[in-house]
Write a protein that holds these residues in place. Structure first.
Motif, short mmCIF file in Angstrom:
data_model
loop_
_atom_site.label_atom_id
_atom_site.label_comp_id
_atom_site.label_asym_id
_atom_site.label_seq_id
_atom_site.Cartn_x
_atom_site.Cartn_y
_atom_site.Cartn_z
N SER A 18 -3.63 60.30 102.16
CA SER A 18 -2.95 61.59 102.26
C SER A 18 -1.46 61.31 102.50
N SER A 145 -1.34 72.71 95.41
CA SER A 145 -2.59 71.94 95.28
C SER A 145 -2.88 71.15 96.55
N THR A 148 -4.11 67.45 96.61
CA THR A 148 -5.48 67.04 96.27
C THR A 148 -5.57 66.52 94.83
N LYS A 274 -10.09 69.13 89.71
CA LYS A 274 -10.10 68.11 90.76
C LYS A 274 -10.87 66.87 90.27
N ASP A 278 -9.14 63.44 90.14
CA ASP A 278 -9.50 62.58 91.28
C ASP A 278 -11.03 62.44 91.35
N GLY A 281 -12.59 61.56 94.67
CA GLY A 281 -12.24 62.42 95.81
C GLY A 281 -11.46 61.70 96.91
N ASN A 284 -6.39 63.33 99.72
CA ASN A 284 -6.50 64.38 100.73
C ASN A 284 -7.94 64.88 100.90
N PRO A 285 -8.89 63.96 101.14
CA PRO A 285 -10.29 64.38 101.21
C PRO A 285 -10.53 65.33 102.39
N ARG A 287 -9.64 68.51 102.29
CA ARG A 287 -8.75 69.67 102.12
C ARG A 287 -9.17 70.50 100.91
#
Ligand SMILES: Cc1cc2nc3c(=O)[nH]c(=O)nc-3n(C[C@H](O)[C@H](O)[C@H](O)COP(=O)(O)OP(=O)(O)OC[C@H]3O[C@@H](n4cnc5c(N)ncnc54)[C@H](O)[C@@H]3O)c2cc1C
Length: 290
Positions: A18, A145, A148, A274, A278, A281, A284-285, A287
């Motif tokens: 993050s 976003s 994320t 998403k 990503d 994941g 920013n897991p 969020r």
């Protein structure tokens, strides 16, 4: 200033990660998954181009520093935040200024973002021009976003001319009545009983509008209006000490509506986006941007 290369190396390509800005909206969207590493984006102004009305900065640059530097050039950007907040954090959160009727929305500020994606590789979204019609508009996807989809390292932003002057007025008149006496107020707020109005522009024009508004009973306030932020899902009762922004369609309801207002279709689309940006994941897991 930290380089994009160093920023990329800190992010790596495996661990949960993050970007921490000023931490003023750190818990928005939910708590971070345990074990997430926190990195900081590069800080500092890289290039001002006042004649083209753009500025290129590290996303970790403090908003207050950038706005101060721009003031000397009689320009500003349509982002706002409390002391300590950063350009990248403000873009990731994506709230617009209460002056958005004059200076525009946060989603229009970002022209180019030099990012690091979930695969740990750098990519560039958008371009350094206001009129850019090539490819998908990834920049608008990145604003709001909450970090994320990608982590912003360096950004190119659109600037606006800073108004010569501005004045707040207060009164009990209805918005329709007020509108007859001023061309385009920068902000119209309501606290449940009184209307607050900000007029901005060239000194001569502001003086003229101010005189016209005073004649119909509006009272000039000394200095700036302190605006407490109104949380999403606020109700009429919460208005004590809070404000509604009447110009961007904010309304209050008598029943709390804190539950998710996003339709199932939009949520599905967001999940697909998403997954594409990503797949594991790792950005920013924990969020959720909505
Ligand atoms: C009291 C108060 C008043 C406010 N008033 C206004 C206002 O008038 N107008 C307005 O527009 N906004 C307003 N805001 C919102 C404001 O823009 C944000 O709170 C703030 O700018 C976030 O910046 P930060 O550096 O503190 O972000 P942080 O709290 O550090 O981070 C917020 C989120 O953004 C992510 N993030 C941070 N940097 C990056 C990056 N480089 N790349 C990807 N993701 C990133 C973080 O991981 C986190 O999820 C207000 C907020 C508060 C608390």
């Amino acid at each position: 200033m930290k380089s994009m290369q160093e920023f990329t190396e800190e992010i790596g390509d495996t661990s949960f990660v993050s970007v921490r800005g000023g931490g003023t909206r750190w818990d928005l969207g939910g708590p971070l998954k345990e074990g997430t590493i926190e990195v900081e984006a590069p800080q500092g102004v890289i290039d001002f181009k006042p004649e083209e009305m753009i500025v290129r900065v590290g996303a970790g640059t403090k908003l207050s520093k950038l706005q101060n530097d721009l003031t000397e050039l009689r320009q500003e950007i349509a982002l706002a935040g409390p002391p300590g907040s950063t350009v990248g954090g403000s873009l990731a959160v994506g709230s617009s200024s209460h002056r958005s009727a004059r200076i525009g929305r946060a989603c229009d500020v970002l022209l180019q973002a030099d990012c690091v994606g979930a695969d740990g590789k750098q990519f560039v979204a958008g371009g350094p021009t206001v009129k850019n019609v090539t490819g998908y508009d990834i920049c608008r996807l990145l604003v709001s976003s909450l970090g994320t989809l990608a982590l912003m390292g360096v950004v190119t932003l659109r600037t606006r001319p800073k108004p010569e002057t501005g004045v707040w007025l207060r009164g009990e008149l209805a918005l329709e009545e007020i509108r007859k006496h001023c061309y385009r107020p920068a902000s119209v707020l309501h606290d449940g009983s009184k209307t607050f109005l900000l007029i901005e522009g060239y000194e001569k024009d502001v003086e003229k509008e101010k005189a016209s508004l005073e004649k119909i009973g509006m009272e000039v306030l000394d200095g700036q209006l302190e605006i407490p932020p109104l949380q999403k899902g606020a109700t009429k009762e919460d208005l004590n000490g809070g404000f509604l922004d009447l110009q961007v369609g904010a309304v209050y309801s008598n029943t709390p509506h804190c539950t998710n207002q996003i339709s199932e279709e939009v949520q599905r689309l967001s999940r697909r986006i998403k997954k594409n940006f990503d797949p594991t994941g790792r950005l920013n897991p924990g969020r959720m941007p909505y």
